[in-house]
Design a protein around this motif. Structure first.
Motif, PDB file in Angstrom:
ATOM      1  N   SER A 197       0.830  -1.205   0.000  1.00  0.00           N
ATOM      2  CA  SER A 197       0.000   0.000   0.000  1.00  0.00           C
ATOM      3  C   SER A 197       0.868   1.259   0.000  1.00  0.00           C
ATOM      4  O   SER A 197       0.594   2.226  -0.722  1.00  0.00           O
ATOM      5  CB  SER A 197      -0.920  -0.006   1.220  1.00  0.00           C
ATOM      6  N   ILE A 198       1.924   1.256   0.819  1.00  0.00           N
ATOM      7  CA  ILE A 198       2.791   2.432   0.916  1.00  0.00           C
ATOM      8  C   ILE A 198       3.544   2.664  -0.389  1.00  0.00           C
ATOM      9  O   ILE A 198       3.616   3.795  -0.893  1.00  0.00           O
ATOM     10  CB  ILE A 198       3.763   2.281   2.098  1.00  0.00           C
ATOM     11  N   THR A 199       4.108   1.604  -0.959  1.00  0.00           N
ATOM     12  CA  THR A 199       4.866   1.775  -2.202  1.00  0.00           C
ATOM     13  C   THR A 199       3.938   2.117  -3.368  1.00  0.00           C
ATOM     14  O   THR A 199       4.295   2.919  -4.234  1.00  0.00           O
ATOM     15  CB  THR A 199       5.698   0.524  -2.525  1.00  0.00           C
ATOM     16  N   ASP A 200       2.740   1.530  -3.395  1.00  0.00           N
ATOM     17  CA  ASP A 200       1.781   1.893  -4.441  1.00  0.00           C
ATOM     18  C   ASP A 200       1.415   3.368  -4.340  1.00  0.00           C
ATOM     19  O   ASP A 200       1.320   4.078  -5.355  1.00  0.00           O
ATOM     20  CB  ASP A 200       0.517   1.037  -4.325  1.00  0.00           C
ATOM     21  N   ALA A 201       1.206   3.840  -3.102  1.00  0.00           N
ATOM     22  CA  ALA A 201       0.886   5.259  -2.911  1.00  0.00           C
ATOM     23  C   ALA A 201       2.040   6.143  -3.368  1.00  0.00           C
ATOM     24  O   ALA A 201       1.823   7.177  -4.009  1.00  0.00           O
ATOM     25  CB  ALA A 201       0.563   5.524  -1.440  1.00  0.00           C
ATOM     26  N   ALA A 202       3.264   5.744  -3.061  1.00  0.00           N
ATOM     27  CA  ALA A 202       4.426   6.532  -3.464  1.00  0.00           C
ATOM     28  C   ALA A 202       4.534   6.619  -4.982  1.00  0.00           C
ATOM     29  O   ALA A 202       4.978   7.637  -5.531  1.00  0.00           O
ATOM     30  CB  ALA A 202       5.704   5.931  -2.882  1.00  0.00           C
ATOM     31  N   ARG A 203       4.102   5.564  -5.677  1.00  0.00           N
ATOM     32  CA  ARG A 203       4.170   5.552  -7.149  1.00  0.00           C
ATOM     33  C   ARG A 203       3.003   6.286  -7.792  1.00  0.00           C
ATOM     34  O   ARG A 203       2.932   6.393  -9.012  1.00  0.00           O
ATOM     35  CB  ARG A 203       4.212   4.111  -7.644  1.00  0.00           C
ATOM     36  N   GLY A 204       2.060   6.759  -6.982  1.00  0.00           N
ATOM     37  CA  GLY A 204       0.957   7.539  -7.527  1.00  0.00           C
ATOM     38  C   GLY A 204      -0.308   6.763  -7.799  1.00  0.00           C
ATOM     39  O   GLY A 204      -1.235   7.288  -8.420  1.00  0.00           O
ATOM     40  N   GLU A 205      -0.380   5.527  -7.321  1.00  0.00           N
ATOM     41  CA  GLU A 205      -1.625   4.777  -7.488  1.00  0.00           C
ATOM     42  C   GLU A 205      -2.690   5.364  -6.566  1.00  0.00           C
ATOM     43  O   GLU A 205      -2.387   5.996  -5.557  1.00  0.00           O
ATOM     44  CB  GLU A 205      -1.409   3.299  -7.195  1.00  0.00           C
ATOM     45  N   PHE A 206      -3.953   5.110  -6.919  1.00  0.00           N
ATOM     46  CA  PHE A 206      -5.045   5.693  -6.131  1.00  0.00           C
ATOM     47  C   PHE A 206      -6.245   4.755  -6.117  1.00  0.00           C
ATOM     48  O   PHE A 206      -6.542   4.084  -7.115  1.00  0.00           O
ATOM     49  CB  PHE A 206      -5.461   7.050  -6.701  1.00  0.00           C
ATOM     50  N   GLY A 207      -6.932   4.729  -4.983  1.00  0.00           N
ATOM     51  CA  GLY A 207      -8.175   3.988  -4.887  1.00  0.00           C
ATOM     52  C   GLY A 207      -7.972   2.502  -4.679  1.00  0.00           C
ATOM     53  O   GLY A 207      -7.039   2.073  -4.004  1.00  0.00           O
ATOM     54  N   ASP A 208      -8.830   1.700  -5.263  1.00  0.00           N
ATOM     55  CA  ASP A 208      -8.839   0.256  -5.025  1.00  0.00           C
ATOM     56  C   ASP A 208      -7.808  -0.439  -5.917  1.00  0.00           C
ATOM     57  O   ASP A 208      -8.152  -1.255  -6.776  1.00  0.00           O
ATOM     58  CB  ASP A 208     -10.242  -0.300  -5.274  1.00  0.00           C
ATOM     59  N   ARG A 262      -5.790  -9.386  -4.106  1.00  0.00           N
ATOM     60  CA  ARG A 262      -6.544  -9.442  -5.364  1.00  0.00           C
ATOM     61  C   ARG A 262      -7.928 -10.030  -5.209  1.00  0.00           C
ATOM     62  O   ARG A 262      -8.850  -9.647  -5.923  1.00  0.00           O
ATOM     63  CB  ARG A 262      -5.726 -10.203  -6.407  1.00  0.00           C
ATOM     64  N   ASP A 263      -8.099 -10.958  -4.276  1.00  0.00           N
ATOM     65  CA  ASP A 263      -9.416 -11.572  -4.078  1.00  0.00           C
ATOM     66  C   ASP A 263     -10.078 -11.123  -2.777  1.00  0.00           C
ATOM     67  O   ASP A 263     -11.101 -11.686  -2.366  1.00  0.00           O
ATOM     68  CB  ASP A 263      -9.287 -13.101  -4.079  1.00  0.00           C
ATOM     69  N   LEU A 302      -9.828  -1.324  -1.089  1.00  0.00           N
ATOM     70  CA  LEU A 302      -8.644  -0.573  -0.689  1.00  0.00           C
ATOM     71  C   LEU A 302      -8.825   0.897  -1.050  1.00  0.00           C
ATOM     72  O   LEU A 302      -9.544   1.236  -1.980  1.00  0.00           O
ATOM     73  CB  LEU A 302      -7.393  -1.122  -1.382  1.00  0.00           C
ATOM     74  N   PHE A 303      -8.137   1.753  -0.300  1.00  0.00           N
ATOM     75  CA  PHE A 303      -8.161   3.177  -0.614  1.00  0.00           C
ATOM     76  C   PHE A 303      -6.724   3.704  -0.597  1.00  0.00           C
ATOM     77  O   PHE A 303      -6.297   4.397   0.320  1.00  0.00           O
ATOM     78  CB  PHE A 303      -9.042   3.960   0.354  1.00  0.00           C
TER      79      PHE A 303
END
Length: 322
Positions: free
Chosen positions: A240-251, A259-260, A265-266
């Motif tokens: 979640s932290i690394t995805d946020a750092a890369r600019g991902e957003f939402g679910d 994945r299942d 997710l937010f």
């Protein structure tokens, strides 16, 4: 493009400028030490010595890691065993492959007395003059009377152990605002606790884990390496932290474990912010610290926390305005 290093001119990190040997320790077990890696890499860039440690979830007796102190095991790149879940070894592999010392200490999970002895050994062995206790998430700031306290057993055990150290600089770093909602944490209460620490002069500000900074880019690579080598037991917090750092957003779901999953997710930019605090002040606000300061086992810690919360009035849940 490399935009340099994390700033040491202001905010939480400037308090580490004069330190020579800094212990960066994961408070809550699992992958928490990885959440402190950007700070560690920035210190190394400045020529400061860094010692990495983690309250471990790894079955240490099923590894070739050597016990070097009371409840302290040394994981190296070539430490064998526990291949399905051994994040400390895989971090050591990554460190060695980048030319850094391939050493990560594992602190065996125990009661407050045992973990305190482990921290004391690390401090004396390395002569540390600074410690940063890192929580992947924000439940380390829960005092005990909140609507939800997340998973405090490991976090608060580590916090009280680190508080006992006699070193000049002791900091807490929390990264992953919002992640602990899955564990029932009320983030309005987290912000209320930050405000209370600010009144004490113990809130040191925030900084962002922004790609393009060398330490951040290396951290992203390190997390990816460890996640690849932990199939089926990847860290949702780190993802979640690394995805946020890369600019991902939402679910956004980047690892198999999510994945299942039924819960939405937010992922959002606040998850990649690092919040810094004075460690002694954070520990001093734990309402049940006297009840667990001499606990001999994790069970005693958990039972004391549950008993404490059963006999006090809890703060009512408060939703963030939106």
């Amino acid at each position: 493009m490399d935009r340099g290093s994390l700033g040491f001119e202001s905010g939480p990190l400037h308090r580490l400028r004069g330190c020579e040997r800094v212990l960066i320790a994961g408070a809550g077990g699992g992958f928490d030490v990885l959440s402190g890696l950007p700070i560690a890499l920035s210190l190394l860039e400045r020529g400061q010595q860094v010692i990495l440690a983690n309250l471990t979830f790894t079955a240490v007796t099923r590894t070739a890691a050597v016990e070097v102190g009371p409840g302290v095991f040394e994981a190296r790149a070539d430490s064998g065993g526990a291949q399905r879940y051994f994040p400390e070894k895989h971090l050591a592999e990554w460190l060695g492959g980048r030319g850094y010392a391939d050493r990560v200490y594992m602190i065996r999970k125990g009661g407050t007395k045992a973990v305190r002895a482990s921290y004391r050994w690390l401090a004396e062995e390395w002569g540390i003059d600074g410690v940063v206790l890192v929580d992947g998430g924000t439940d380390l700031l829960m005092t005990g009377d909140e609507a939800g306290v997340g998973t405090p057993l490991e976090d608060i055990t580590s916090l009280l152990a680190a508080q006992a150290l006699d070193v000049p600089v002791k900091l807490v770093a929390c990264v992953g605002f919002g992640i602990d909602a899955h564990h029932g944490v009320c983030h309005a209460h987290f912000l209320e606790n930050v405000a209370a620490l600010s009144k004490l002069g113990a809130y040191h500000g925030v900084f962002a884990l922004t790609p393009g900074i060398r330490a951040v880019d290396e951290w992203l690579d390190a997390v990816a390496h460890v996640q690849r080598h932990t199939p089926g037991r990847e860290s949702i917090v780190c993802a979640s932290i690394t995805d946020a750092a890369r600019g991902e957003f939402g679910d956004h779901r980047s690892v198999a474990r999510t994945r299942d999953a039924e819960d939405e997710l937010f992922i959002n930019p606040l998850m990649s912010m690092v919040w810094g605090f004075d460690l002694d002040a954070v520990a001093g606000r734990v309402l049940y610290r006297k009840e667990i300061e001499d606990a001999a086992t994790p069970y005693e810690v958990a039972a004391a926390i549950e008993a404490f919360r059963d006999r006090i009035a809890l703060r009512p849940w408060r939703a963030l305005p939106g």
